[in-house]
Design an enzyme around this catalytic site. Structure first.
Site, PDB file in Angstrom:
ATOM      1  CB  THR A  27      20.932 -24.191  18.817  1.00  0.00           C
ATOM      2  OG1 THR A  27      21.995 -24.135  19.814  1.00  0.00           O
ATOM      3  CG2 THR A  27      19.859 -25.175  19.467  1.00  0.00           C
ATOM      4  CB  ALA A  60      24.385 -24.722  23.211  1.00  0.00           C
ATOM      5  CB  VAL A  86      30.901 -26.442  23.737  1.00  0.00           C
ATOM      6  CG1 VAL A  86      31.126 -24.935  23.383  1.00  0.00           C
ATOM      7  CG2 VAL A  86      30.347 -26.810  25.005  1.00  0.00           C
ATOM      8  CE  LYS A  87      26.709 -25.201  15.762  1.00  0.00           C
ATOM      9  NZ  LYS A  87      25.435 -24.671  15.086  1.00  0.00           N
ATOM     10  CG  LEU A  88      34.517 -23.532  20.874  1.00  0.00           C
ATOM     11  CD1 LEU A  88      35.470 -24.547  21.443  1.00  0.00           C
ATOM     12  CD2 LEU A  88      34.437 -22.356  21.425  1.00  0.00           C
TER      13      LEU A  88
END
Ligand code: G3P
Length: 219
Positions: A27, A60, A86-88
């Site tokens: 997402t 996310a 976790v998207k960074l």
């Protein structure tokens, strides 16, 4: 090559999980906004629901752009469910956040990656996945899939364990090309997944078999 679904739409996720063809979901804030999600609390509820439907990794994304807030948000997002990734972003703050958080054991998807150099930095900073954005590179007149292939080659040459996740997939041919380029995963929008399943000759064949079968006259 594994397939992830690139969406925040629960119906699309349920439907695709029933097909048994996806291993994860990605997402981002734009996909969340498309579903009417406008704050972290709503995002949390949606991501937790997705995590309950999908066994594999669910990415996310942090909304913050400054290091401190990025790290704080990432820790919060990681606490939402055991299968959250976790998207960074591929920015200086993003790389620093990746280093801090990967050492804490968080799984990270390095997003908005547009070059081999960015992918190398992310891998060294401890990203579990790197997401080159194929369609957006193509939009700018570059060859997005070439970047995917180059990252795969470099990672293979140096035994780098970060997985290459082809993202910003716009059409079924992108999937074929990503698989041929050696991407570990492609994350596809629901529409593209339906296009992958469809072939007009299959429809014609199914109709013809049914027709021929019905032609036999029992005496
Ligand atoms: O996985 C990244 C994707 O959501 C971005 O796709 O089509 O907005 O470039 P697009």
């Amino acid at each position: 090559m594994d397939l992830f679904l690139d969406t925040a739409n629960l119906d699309e996720i349920r439907q695709t999980v029933r097909l048994g063809v996806i291993r994860g979901v990605t997402t981002n804030p734009s996909l969340a906004a498309k579903e009417g999600i406008g704050d972290l609390r709503e995002y949390r509820r949606a991501v937790q629901e997705i995590c309950g439907i999908v066994d594999g990794p669910v990415s996310a994304e942090v909304i913050a752009t400054e290091l401190e807030e990025m790290v704080r948000q990432a820790r919060e997002i990681a606490s939402w469910a055991p299968n959250v990734v976790v998207k960074l972003p591929s920015t200086l703050s993003g790389f620093e956040a990746m280093s801090v958080l990967s050492r804490e054991g968080l799984r990270i998807n390095q997003t908005l990656c547009f070059s081999v150099n960015q992918a190398l930095l992310g891998a060294h900073a401890g990203a579990t996945f790197v997401s080159p954005f194929v369609g957006r590179l193509d939009d700018e007149g570059h060859d997005g899939m070439q970047v995917v292939g180059d990252i795969v080659d470099v990672f293979r040459r140096y035994n780098i364990g970060t997985k290459v996740l082809a993202a910003s997939i716009r059409h079924p041919l992108h999937c074929v090309a990503a698989a041929k380029a050696g991407a570990h995963i492609a994350t596809v929008p629901f529409k593209v997944l339906l296009q992958m399943a469809h072939h007009p000759l299959t429809d014609v064949g199914v109709a013809r078999f049914a027709q021929d079968w019905g032609r036999v006259v029992k005496v």
